[in-house]
Design a protein around this motif. Sequence first.
Motif, PDB file in Angstrom:
ATOM      1  N   PRO A 163       0.830  -1.207   0.000  1.00 16.63           N
ATOM      2  CA  PRO A 163       0.000   0.000   0.000  1.00 16.63           C
ATOM      3  C   PRO A 163       0.862   1.253   0.000  1.00 16.63           C
ATOM      4  O   PRO A 163       2.054   1.200   0.338  1.00 16.63           O
ATOM      5  N   PRO A 164       0.301   2.398  -0.362  1.00 19.71           N
ATOM      6  CA  PRO A 164       1.065   3.653  -0.307  1.00 19.71           C
ATOM      7  C   PRO A 164       1.611   3.889   1.103  1.00 19.71           C
ATOM      8  O   PRO A 164       1.002   3.480   2.101  1.00 19.71           O
ATOM      9  N   LEU A 165       2.760   4.560   1.173  1.00 16.42           N
ATOM     10  CA  LEU A 165       3.413   4.764   2.466  1.00 16.42           C
ATOM     11  C   LEU A 165       2.527   5.523   3.450  1.00 16.42           C
ATOM     12  O   LEU A 165       2.573   5.277   4.655  1.00 16.42           O
ATOM     13  N   GLU A 166       1.702   6.461   2.937  1.00 13.91           N
ATOM     14  CA  GLU A 166       0.825   7.221   3.828  1.00 13.91           C
ATOM     15  C   GLU A 166      -0.234   6.307   4.452  1.00 13.91           C
ATOM     16  O   GLU A 166      -0.599   6.468   5.621  1.00 13.91           O
ATOM     17  N   VAL A 167      -0.712   5.342   3.678  1.00 16.81           N
ATOM     18  CA  VAL A 167      -1.663   4.355   4.205  1.00 16.81           C
ATOM     19  C   VAL A 167      -0.960   3.480   5.245  1.00 16.81           C
ATOM     20  O   VAL A 167      -1.521   3.179   6.311  1.00 16.81           O
ATOM     21  N   GLN A 168       0.266   3.061   4.944  1.00 17.39           N
ATOM     22  CA  GLN A 168       1.031   2.262   5.908  1.00 17.39           C
ATOM     23  C   GLN A 168       1.207   3.020   7.226  1.00 17.39           C
ATOM     24  O   GLN A 168       1.060   2.450   8.316  1.00 17.39           O
ATOM     25  N   ARG A 169       1.510   4.314   7.095  1.00 16.86           N
ATOM     26  CA  ARG A 169       1.758   5.127   8.296  1.00 16.86           C
ATOM     27  C   ARG A 169       0.503   5.183   9.182  1.00 16.86           C
ATOM     28  O   ARG A 169       0.594   5.075  10.411  1.00 16.86           O
ATOM     29  N   GLU A 170      -0.674   5.315   8.585  1.00  8.65           N
ATOM     30  CA  GLU A 170      -1.916   5.373   9.361  1.00  8.65           C
ATOM     31  C   GLU A 170      -2.226   4.009   9.998  1.00  8.65           C
ATOM     32  O   GLU A 170      -2.682   3.949  11.147  1.00  8.65           O
ATOM     33  N   ILE A 171      -1.964   2.934   9.279  1.00  6.03           N
ATOM     34  CA  ILE A 171      -2.191   1.595   9.837  1.00  6.03           C
ATOM     35  C   ILE A 171      -1.262   1.357  11.018  1.00  6.03           C
ATOM     36  O   ILE A 171      -1.661   0.811  12.054  1.00  6.03           O
ATOM     37  N   VAL A 172      -0.005   1.774  10.875  1.00  2.00           N
ATOM     38  CA  VAL A 172       0.952   1.637  11.978  1.00  2.00           C
ATOM     39  C   VAL A 172       0.479   2.408  13.200  1.00  2.00           C
ATOM     40  O   VAL A 172       0.543   1.918  14.339  1.00  2.00           O
ATOM     41  N   ARG A 173      -0.003   3.631  12.965  1.00  4.83           N
ATOM     42  CA  ARG A 173      -0.498   4.437  14.084  1.00  4.83           C
ATOM     43  C   ARG A 173      -1.635   3.720  14.812  1.00  4.83           C
ATOM     44  O   ARG A 173      -1.657   3.654  16.047  1.00  4.83           O
ATOM     45  N   MET A 174      -2.562   3.154  14.047  1.00  5.10           N
ATOM     46  CA  MET A 174      -3.701   2.463  14.646  1.00  5.10           C
ATOM     47  C   MET A 174      -3.258   1.196  15.386  1.00  5.10           C
ATOM     48  O   MET A 174      -3.689   0.928  16.514  1.00  5.10           O
ATOM     49  N   LEU A 175      -2.379   0.423  14.761  1.00  3.67           N
ATOM     50  CA  LEU A 175      -1.932  -0.823  15.385  1.00  3.67           C
ATOM     51  C   LEU A 175      -1.074  -0.560  16.612  1.00  3.67           C
ATOM     52  O   LEU A 175      -1.186  -1.264  17.631  1.00  3.67           O
ATOM     53  N   ASP A 176      -0.224   0.463  16.545  1.00  3.48           N
ATOM     54  CA  ASP A 176       0.602   0.790  17.710  1.00  3.48           C
ATOM     55  C   ASP A 176      -0.264   1.248  18.876  1.00  3.48           C
ATOM     56  O   ASP A 176      -0.001   0.910  20.037  1.00  3.48           O
ATOM     57  N   SER A 177      -1.309   2.018  18.559  1.00  5.81           N
ATOM     58  CA  SER A 177      -2.226   2.460  19.599  1.00  5.81           C
ATOM     59  C   SER A 177      -2.952   1.274  20.217  1.00  5.81           C
ATOM     60  O   SER A 177      -3.077   1.166  21.443  1.00  5.81           O
ATOM     61  N   PHE A 178      -3.400   0.359  19.366  1.00  2.00           N
ATOM     62  CA  PHE A 178      -4.099  -0.818  19.861  1.00  2.00           C
ATOM     63  C   PHE A 178      -3.143  -1.716  20.644  1.00  2.00           C
ATOM     64  O   PHE A 178      -3.513  -2.282  21.677  1.00  2.00           O
ATOM     65  N   THR A 179      -1.903  -1.829  20.169  1.00  2.00           N
ATOM     66  CA  THR A 179      -0.898  -2.627  20.875  1.00  2.00           C
ATOM     67  C   THR A 179      -0.651  -2.069  22.269  1.00  2.00           C
ATOM     68  O   THR A 179      -0.542  -2.822  23.250  1.00  2.00           O
ATOM     69  N   LEU A 180      -0.547  -0.739  22.358  1.00  2.00           N
ATOM     70  CA  LEU A 180      -0.312  -0.097  23.651  1.00  2.00           C
ATOM     71  C   LEU A 180      -1.463  -0.364  24.608  1.00  2.00           C
ATOM     72  O   LEU A 180      -1.252  -0.725  25.770  1.00  2.00           O
ATOM     73  N   LEU A 181      -2.696  -0.190  24.116  1.00  2.00           N
ATOM     74  CA  LEU A 181      -3.863  -0.439  24.960  1.00  2.00           C
ATOM     75  C   LEU A 181      -3.917  -1.894  25.407  1.00  2.00           C
ATOM     76  O   LEU A 181      -4.214  -2.197  26.561  1.00  2.00           O
ATOM     77  N   THR A 182      -3.609  -2.815  24.473  1.00  2.00           N
ATOM     78  CA  THR A 182      -3.613  -4.244  24.807  1.00  2.00           C
ATOM     79  C   THR A 182      -2.543  -4.564  25.832  1.00  2.00           C
ATOM     80  O   THR A 182      -2.777  -5.317  26.788  1.00  2.00           O
ATOM     81  N   ALA A 183      -1.355  -3.966  25.645  1.00  2.00           N
ATOM     82  CA  ALA A 183      -0.256  -4.220  26.580  1.00  2.00           C
ATOM     83  C   ALA A 183      -0.585  -3.693  27.973  1.00  2.00           C
ATOM     84  O   ALA A 183      -0.298  -4.348  28.983  1.00  2.00           O
ATOM     85  N   GLU A 184      -1.185  -2.489  28.019  1.00  2.00           N
ATOM     86  CA  GLU A 184      -1.544  -1.915  29.322  1.00  2.00           C
ATOM     87  C   GLU A 184      -2.583  -2.768  30.033  1.00  2.00           C
ATOM     88  O   GLU A 184      -2.465  -3.044  31.234  1.00  2.00           O
ATOM     89  N   LEU A 185      -3.600  -3.196  29.281  1.00  2.00           N
ATOM     90  CA  LEU A 185      -4.643  -4.019  29.888  1.00  2.00           C
ATOM     91  C   LEU A 185      -4.099  -5.376  30.307  1.00  2.00           C
ATOM     92  O   LEU A 185      -4.411  -5.880  31.391  1.00  2.00           O
TER      93      LEU A 185
END
Length: 438
Positions: A163-185
């Motif tokens: 996918p375009p790099l800008e799309v990759q960047r948004e997916i990374v942001r979403m997954l990193d946010s979800f990863t952080l929430l999952t790790a905290e919980l």
Amino acid sequence: MSRLGELIAELCPNGVEYRAFGESATIVRGASPRPIKNFITTESTGVNWIKIGDVKPGDKYITSSAEKITPEGAKKSRAVKKGDFILSNSMSFGRPYILQIDGCIHDGWLAISDFSDNYLSDFLFHLLNSNSCQSEMRKKASFGGAVQNLNADIVRALVLPVPPLEVQREIVRMLDSFTLLTAELTAELTAELTARKKQYDFYRNKLLTHNKEYPMKPLADLGKWAGGKTPAMAEKSFWEGGTIPWISSKDMKVSILADTQDHITEKAINEASMTLFPENSIAIVTRSGILKHTFPVAYVPFKTTINQDIKILVVNKDVLPRYAFHVIQGKGQDILTKTKKQGGTVDSLDFQKVLAYKVPVPPLDVQERLVQVLDNFESICTDLNIGLPAEIEARQKQYEYYRDLLLTFAETGSMLVTDRQTDRQTDRQTDRQTDRQN
């Protein structure tokens, strides 16, 4: 519409191109100078020598190496640099790690580099970790049901979305946010589970503290203790097709055994003079490296045999099997401290001292009440089907589900990609036909 949806609609409205990974990155195998011991060095001029032992399965980055090799050894190895990916290509293979150091890798690794025009590092990390990608690598590296090496050609041939790099960047942001929430919980749930276990240990010790009304008896008096042995490994008829459980130290990682990793045959029972012990016995480890840290005790609800590092207790009629398990497990650390042998190449217990260790033995009706309380508490703490462990597992599965969903794209209709897509459709049709024939 979400930010990701807007980006996809703007940058790739007709889908995302899929291409062979080897077209988007350089993928090569590591190399080892041999014999490696001749190139290990502690000199400041040494080059990082990156090994499997330098990482854990859950790690994302490699930040250091335990060993270094000489510059001469580095010339005979494969150089990698900060920002590259490496994947293990054998055993537990295919897990990606991002290098935060320069160094060299041996032939147990694959190196991935020169991908920056096509992928962001963090996006590629999530993509290679996805269930679909991991499954494809396992499938391609398996022949006749046996897992072989994950070679560079297999990884180069992986067909991945770009996918375009800008799309990759948004997916990374979403997954990193979800990863952080999952790790905290997960951390919160793990802390709660740890607290529950400490609470369980506290109340178990309270319940099993000696009451002057009840006699103290040595463990020898709880029933019949016995040891085991290992049938000849070279005699295949003792092992192949075996259905009779055979307990060794590697099975003693849980408090209630569901099965054993190894099984023996009826022939082994008869010709190797193995003893088959009844269900509802209690097994302990008396010789193993795991005795450095803990005293493994397991309840065995099925008939079984054991090896020479295990002792098993078949209780008397005046002792409930589950009570014997709880009292031995509850006193386990004290038993370990008081009976562990000093010195020796392998940690072991003085079994005569184990037999002499005294525990309280109340009447059967009291044992029954204690067992009911302790069994309920243990289930809350350890049963993966209920309580906090199940919640931790569910959170991880939820993360994996959304990760794989975010990494699934519609494919563009370009001629090149369409040809590949047709090939994959043909492969899937062939697989379905083969399945129907089987």
